[in-house]
Design a protein around this motif. Structure first.
Motif, PDB file in Angstrom:
ATOM      1  N   ASP A 179       1.038  -1.091   0.001  1.00 51.77           N
ATOM      2  CA  ASP A 179      -0.244  -0.215   0.024  1.00 51.77           C
ATOM      3  C   ASP A 179       1.489   1.368  -0.050  1.00 51.77           C
ATOM      4  OD1 ASP A 179      -2.010   2.343   0.539  1.00 51.77           O
ATOM      5  OD2 ASP A 179      -3.088   1.491   1.776  1.00 51.77           O
ATOM      6  N   PRO A 180       1.206   1.319  -1.406  1.00 53.66           N
ATOM      7  CA  PRO A 180       2.160   2.900  -0.978  1.00 53.66           C
ATOM      8  C   PRO A 180       2.082   3.888  -0.445  1.00 53.66           C
ATOM      9  CG  PRO A 180       1.374   1.901  -3.425  1.00 53.66           C
ATOM     10  CD  PRO A 180       0.793   1.002  -2.391  1.00 53.66           C
ATOM     11  N   ASP A 181       0.846   4.639  -0.301  1.00 52.35           N
ATOM     12  CA  ASP A 181       0.106   5.454   0.864  1.00 52.35           C
ATOM     13  C   ASP A 181       0.249   5.564   1.923  1.00 52.35           C
ATOM     14  OD1 ASP A 181      -0.787   7.191  -2.097  1.00 52.35           O
ATOM     15  OD2 ASP A 181      -2.364   6.012  -1.652  1.00 52.35           O
ATOM     16  N   ASP A 182      -0.030   3.956   2.362  1.00 48.45           N
ATOM     17  CA  ASP A 182       0.160   3.814   3.893  1.00 48.45           C
ATOM     18  C   ASP A 182       1.739   3.961   4.103  1.00 48.45           C
ATOM     19  OD1 ASP A 182      -0.952   3.294   5.981  1.00 48.45           O
ATOM     20  OD2 ASP A 182       0.323   1.229   5.731  1.00 48.45           O
ATOM     21  N   ALA A 183       2.369   3.715   2.983  1.00 47.70           N
ATOM     22  CA  ALA A 183       3.911   2.777   3.671  1.00 47.70           C
ATOM     23  C   ALA A 183       4.817   4.851   3.163  1.00 47.70           C
ATOM     24  CB  ALA A 183       4.509   2.429   2.418  1.00 47.70           C
ATOM     25  N   GLY A 184       4.171   5.905   2.492  1.00 49.88           N
ATOM     26  CA  GLY A 184       4.875   6.724   2.646  1.00 49.88           C
ATOM     27  C   GLY A 184       4.424   7.549   3.447  1.00 49.88           C
ATOM     28  N   GLU A 185       3.244   7.117   4.503  1.00 53.71           N
ATOM     29  CA  GLU A 185       2.515   7.795   5.270  1.00 53.71           C
ATOM     30  C   GLU A 185       3.651   7.427   6.787  1.00 53.71           C
ATOM     31  OE1 GLU A 185       2.139   9.987   8.579  1.00 53.71           O
ATOM     32  OE2 GLU A 185       1.240  10.588   6.223  1.00 53.71           O
ATOM     33  N   LEU A 186       3.869   5.725   6.687  1.00 54.83           N
ATOM     34  CA  LEU A 186       4.703   5.579   7.944  1.00 54.83           C
ATOM     35  C   LEU A 186       6.082   6.069   7.885  1.00 54.83           C
ATOM     36  CD1 LEU A 186       3.162   1.454   7.619  1.00 54.83           C
ATOM     37  CD2 LEU A 186       3.054   3.583   9.889  1.00 54.83           C
ATOM     38  N   SER A 187       7.107   5.686   6.714  1.00 50.74           N
ATOM     39  CA  SER A 187       7.809   6.875   6.332  1.00 50.74           C
ATOM     40  C   SER A 187       7.770   7.749   6.786  1.00 50.74           C
ATOM     41  CB  SER A 187       7.921   7.062   5.180  1.00 50.74           C
ATOM     42  OG  SER A 187       9.616   7.368   4.805  1.00 50.74           O
ATOM     43  N   ARG A 188       6.533   9.031   6.902  1.00 54.35           N
ATOM     44  CA  ARG A 188       7.330  10.371   6.682  1.00 54.35           C
ATOM     45  C   ARG A 188       6.999  10.639   8.276  1.00 54.35           C
ATOM     46  NH1 ARG A 188       4.357  10.499   1.823  1.00 54.35           N
ATOM     47  NH2 ARG A 188       1.965   9.955   2.867  1.00 54.35           N
ATOM     48  N   ALA A 189       5.946   9.330   9.078  1.00 59.15           N
ATOM     49  CA  ALA A 189       6.185   9.627  10.842  1.00 59.15           C
ATOM     50  C   ALA A 189       6.757   9.122  11.107  1.00 59.15           C
ATOM     51  CB  ALA A 189       5.210   8.350  11.247  1.00 59.15           C
ATOM     52  N   ALA A 190       8.203   8.412  10.507  1.00 59.99           N
ATOM     53  CA  ALA A 190       9.056   7.927  11.161  1.00 59.99           C
ATOM     54  C   ALA A 190      10.085   8.665  10.906  1.00 59.99           C
ATOM     55  CB  ALA A 190      10.075   6.704  10.487  1.00 59.99           C
ATOM     56  N   ALA A 191       9.908   9.519  10.388  1.00 62.98           N
ATOM     57  CA  ALA A 191      10.990  10.551   9.881  1.00 62.98           C
ATOM     58  C   ALA A 191      10.923  12.070  10.474  1.00 62.98           C
ATOM     59  CB  ALA A 191      10.893  11.231   8.200  1.00 62.98           C
ATOM     60  N   ARG A 192       9.689  11.873  11.444  1.00 57.10           N
ATOM     61  CA  ARG A 192       9.374  13.211  11.761  1.00 57.10           C
ATOM     62  C   ARG A 192       9.945  12.971  12.913  1.00 57.10           C
ATOM     63  NH1 ARG A 192       4.511  12.740   9.021  1.00 57.10           N
ATOM     64  NH2 ARG A 192       3.106  11.533  11.254  1.00 57.10           N
ATOM     65  N   ALA A 193      10.381  12.219  13.569  1.00 59.30           N
ATOM     66  CA  ALA A 193      10.170  11.436  14.667  1.00 59.30           C
ATOM     67  C   ALA A 193      11.305  11.274  15.240  1.00 59.30           C
ATOM     68  CB  ALA A 193       9.664  10.108  15.601  1.00 59.30           C
ATOM     69  N   ALA A 194      12.392  11.109  14.190  1.00 60.82           N
ATOM     70  CA  ALA A 194      13.533  11.051  14.513  1.00 60.82           C
ATOM     71  C   ALA A 194      14.223  12.485  14.129  1.00 60.82           C
ATOM     72  CB  ALA A 194      14.388  10.540  12.527  1.00 60.82           C
ATOM     73  N   ALA A 195      13.139  13.276  13.514  1.00 61.77           N
ATOM     74  CA  ALA A 195      13.734  14.626  13.312  1.00 61.77           C
ATOM     75  C   ALA A 195      13.370  16.017  14.674  1.00 61.77           C
ATOM     76  CB  ALA A 195      13.472  15.489  12.281  1.00 61.77           C
ATOM     77  N   ARG A 196      12.860  15.232  15.476  1.00 67.80           N
ATOM     78  CA  ARG A 196      12.638  15.293  16.629  1.00 67.80           C
ATOM     79  C   ARG A 196      13.439  15.620  17.853  1.00 67.80           C
ATOM     80  NH1 ARG A 196       6.612  12.525  16.109  1.00 67.80           N
ATOM     81  NH2 ARG A 196       5.842  14.719  15.810  1.00 67.80           N
ATOM     82  N   PHE A 197      14.507  13.628  17.992  1.00 67.49           N
ATOM     83  CA  PHE A 197      15.719  14.081  18.910  1.00 67.49           C
ATOM     84  C   PHE A 197      16.527  14.124  17.999  1.00 67.49           C
ATOM     85  CE2 PHE A 197      12.507  10.356  19.647  1.00 67.49           C
ATOM     86  CZ  PHE A 197      12.552  10.182  21.074  1.00 67.49           C
ATOM     87  N   GLY A 198      16.719  14.551  16.994  1.00 68.59           N
ATOM     88  CA  GLY A 198      17.961  14.775  15.734  1.00 68.59           C
ATOM     89  C   GLY A 198      18.943  13.909  16.564  1.00 68.59           C
ATOM     90  N   PRO A 199      19.958  14.794  15.390  1.00 64.08           N
ATOM     91  CA  PRO A 199      21.391  13.211  15.756  1.00 64.08           C
ATOM     92  C   PRO A 199      21.699  12.901  16.647  1.00 64.08           C
ATOM     93  CG  PRO A 199      21.797  15.589  14.596  1.00 64.08           C
ATOM     94  CD  PRO A 199      20.194  16.009  14.624  1.00 64.08           C
TER      95      PRO A 199
END
Length: 675
Positions: free
Chosen positions: A343-363
């Motif tokens: 499900d490309p739409d679902d996969a894309g949303e999960l990828s963006r959710a993971a990217a948002r979470a990673a950005a909140r913590f930072g490197p």
């Protein structure tokens, strides 16, 4: 070659249309049966003589065997030209060998269906046990009941059949269909009164059907039958435990270990519901673990896990707890092997959710958690699931695609962090992401083989069977793409063994497809037609729509792209091209004579996705562009495919092969007037 063989009953053979082949006299059938039970191993002529004439072989026995073999060859391959060697019943050194694939022999298909049933949930298992048992037409090698050479195989397969009957009954009980199980079990114990498990199942089925008196009576009959020596010494412990359960009114599975596990599950689940508060974070954590485990149980579990996962992530994000949400998102480290998202739409949303979470913590955030989130980004951005702009056109020069570069960087950083931390489970997840992002260019089979080899080695060393299966499937696909079929065969056998032992039924989808591909590569399209028809039917409901949708079109293209048959657009009229429609349409148009429409379609068609089928789709575009005279697409296809000149087109998917990539490159260059 489309020939199928039967051992589960009288020895038989059928052609591709299902018509029985005339095998001739009993000695001919006996030779065929003996070669079949050798399972692809050479049987020396002397061994055949000794087996056919157990007391004393007559003069001329060797010549007689050769005559029998010659007659069998004519029966099995009636269209084979004179003096052309047989490809099915082959002379090899001192004897003969029958080159039959696993899908071509009813006994082997029975074993494979039984293996799938053993790892399936109850409702699916019943259907699979039915499929397995439907292969039986009578006793094993029924026309040779007293042959010494057949005895061991007859005993082995009959034992598997009896076990299958009982396991089917146990699956029926697990679905609540106790009444349906009773009649079959009565017949089973009447025919085999020495089977203690059969009596236990019958008593359990009667009890669950509300016939407790009959259940206790069945246990008394079982004791009499077992004491009579029908099945050798038995402890009677299972009968006693079953009787105690019936008298106490306790329900449970007839298969006692499974019943104990089910009982523990029920009690633990009830305790959880009683003691853990509703809407607590503990429930979110537990749900994440449950979905991760559910996803590997089979098609139904995978669909359910995928359906609930997005809701779980959304629920975690609404708590406002950044770390909780990140841990929930990063917990789904289920091995993923197919590079087109279900499900490309679902996969894309999960990828963006993971990217948002990673950005909140930072490197500088928790390193292990960051690696998990980046691995999610890499895995879920497979193909073009995370794209945030239109795809470039196939006829244009390569364009920068930011979403792809973000995913590639995520995979690279996740692997670096995991290596630094020395966490094998984390590294396995990160390598899964690296695999998904290893398709930037055509011709990456050797790179994927190295990734699969590292992942397999890591999983073996640290006892991670799920990731070992993944690593071996990655290698299976890569080796097929490289044309190294002997090594791929070894991986397929190991995958099936691991899948059976560790209850990973979905792994069999990939080995089944590979074996159809292998038949095509080694024996040609006519021989592969029947295996492909079976695998399409058997995997239609495997729970992986990204793999299944459009698969029939890919299979239909195989003989066309390999040059075995011309393309007839009518052959594709009834097929759903699914996600492959944009790349198929130009070819169908040009082959229908609509050249201008084909040229317009080629002008607008996007470049193929960076996934397991990119080489195959570039080959399709190259053929369409060459016929339509669309030079920009043809040049781009030639350039992309040149990097894969040493591979087999499409075979890296493990599904189909359009033959050597080099052949397609040469045709493109000829159309361009190069050389």
């Amino acid at each position: 070659m489309g020939v199928e063989f039967g051992l589960l009953g009288p020895v038989a053979a059928w052609d591709a249309d299902g018509s029985a082949l005339p095998l001739g006299a009993p000695r001919h059938r006996e030779v065929l049966g003996r070669l079949l039970i050798a399972r692809g191993r050479v049987v020396p002529v002397g061994r055949l003589v000794a087996d056919l004439w157990e007391d004393e072989s007559p003069a001329g026995a060797v010549g007689a065997v050769r005559t029998f073999v010659a007659a069998l060859r004519r029966a099995l391959e009636p269209a084979r030209p004179p003096r052309q060697p047989s490809r099915l019943l082959v002379t090899d050194g001192p004897g003969y060998v029958l080159r039959a694939g696993r899908g071509a022999v009813d006994a082997w298909r029975f074993e494979d269906a039984a293996a799938r049933a053993a790892g399936a949930p109850p409702h699916a298992a019943v259907a699979l046990w039915d499929e397995a048992l439907a292969r039986w037409r009578g006793p094993v090698l029924a026309d040779f009941p007293a042959a010494a050479w057949a005895a061991a195989e007859q005993v082995r397969l009959e034992a598997l059949r009896l076990d299958a009957v009982e396991r089917r009954a146990d699956a029926l009980l697990a679905t609540g269909a106790a009444r349906d199980a009773v009649a079959d079990l009565r017949a089973h114990v009447a025919a085999h009164p020495g089977r203690e498990d059969g009596w236990v199942l019958l008593a359990t089925a009667l009890d669950r059907a509300g016939r407790r008196g009959e259940a206790l009576e069945a246990l008394n009959r079982a004791r009499d039958a077992l004491a009579g020596g029908g099945g050798g010494p038995v402890s009677g412990g299972a009968l006693a435990r079953t009787e105690a359960r019936i008298l106490s009114g306790t329900t449970g599975s007839a298969a006692e270990p499974a019943g104990m596990a089910d009982s523990v599950w029920d009690r633990a689940a009830a305790s959880w519901d009683r003691t853990v508060p509703a809407r607590s974070k503990a429930r979110l954590h537990a749900t994440a673990g449950l979905l991760r485990d559910l996803a590997v149980t089979g098609p139904d579990g995978l669909e359910e896990a995928r359906r609930h996962r997005r809701d779980l992530v959304a629920a975690a994000e609404t708590t406002g707890d950044t770390e909780l949400a990140a841990r929930i998102i990063g917990s789904y480290d289920v091995p993923a092997v197919w590079t087109r998202a279900d499900d490309p739409d679902d996969a894309g949303e999960l990828s963006r959710a993971a990217a948002r979470a990673a950005a909140r913590f930072g490197p500088d955030g928790p390193a292990a958690l960051r690696a998990r989130l980046l691995s999610v980004v890499a895995v879920e951005s497979r193909g073009d699931a995370a794209r945030d702009a239109p795809l470039s056109r196939a006829g244009d020069a390569r364009a920068t695609e930011p979403w792809r570069r973000r995913a590639e960087r995520a995979a690279e950083e996740a692997v670096r962090i995991a290596r630094r931390l020395g966490d094998p489970a984390l590294l396995a997840f990160a390598l899964n992401g690296a695999f998904m992002q290893s398709f930037a260019d055509c011709g990456s089979a050797a790179t994927r083989d190295a990734l699969g080899e590292e992942l397999t080695r890591l999983a073996v060393e640290h006892q991670m069977p799920g990731h070992e299966v993944l690593g071996r499937i990655v290698r299976l696909q890569a080796l097929a793409g490289l044309g190294e079929l002997a090594a791929a065969d070894a991986e397929a056998e190991e995958i099936d063994r691991l899948a059976h032992r560790n209850e990973r039924p979905l792994a069999g989808v990939f080995t089944a497809w590979y074996r159809a591909l292998r038949t095509c590569e080694t024996e040609g399209w006519p021989a592969a037609r029947s295996p492909y028809a079976r695998v399409l039917a058997e995997t239609a409901d495997c729970g992986m729509p990204g793999l299944v949708q459009g698969a029939a079109v890919l299979v239909a293209l195989v003989p066309v792209m390999r040059g075995d048959t011309p393309l007839d657009p009518q052959d594709f009229a009834h097929l759903d091209a699914g996600p492959y429609r944009p790349w198929l349409d130009p070819l169908l148009l040009v082959e229908s004579g609509a050249v201008e429409q084909a040229r317009q379609a080629l002008t607008e068609v996007p470049r193929p996705p960076h996934d397991l089928l990119q080489e195959a789709l570039w080959c399709v575009l190259a053929r369409a562009a060459a016929t339509a005279g669309h030079r920009p697409v043809l040049r781009r296809a030639r350039d992309e495919l040149s990097a894969a000149a040493g591979e087999r087109a499409g075979a890296g998917s493990g599904l189909i092969s359009f033959g050597p990539v080099e052949h397609h490159v040469q045709k493109a260059e000829a159309a361009l007037g190069v050389g």
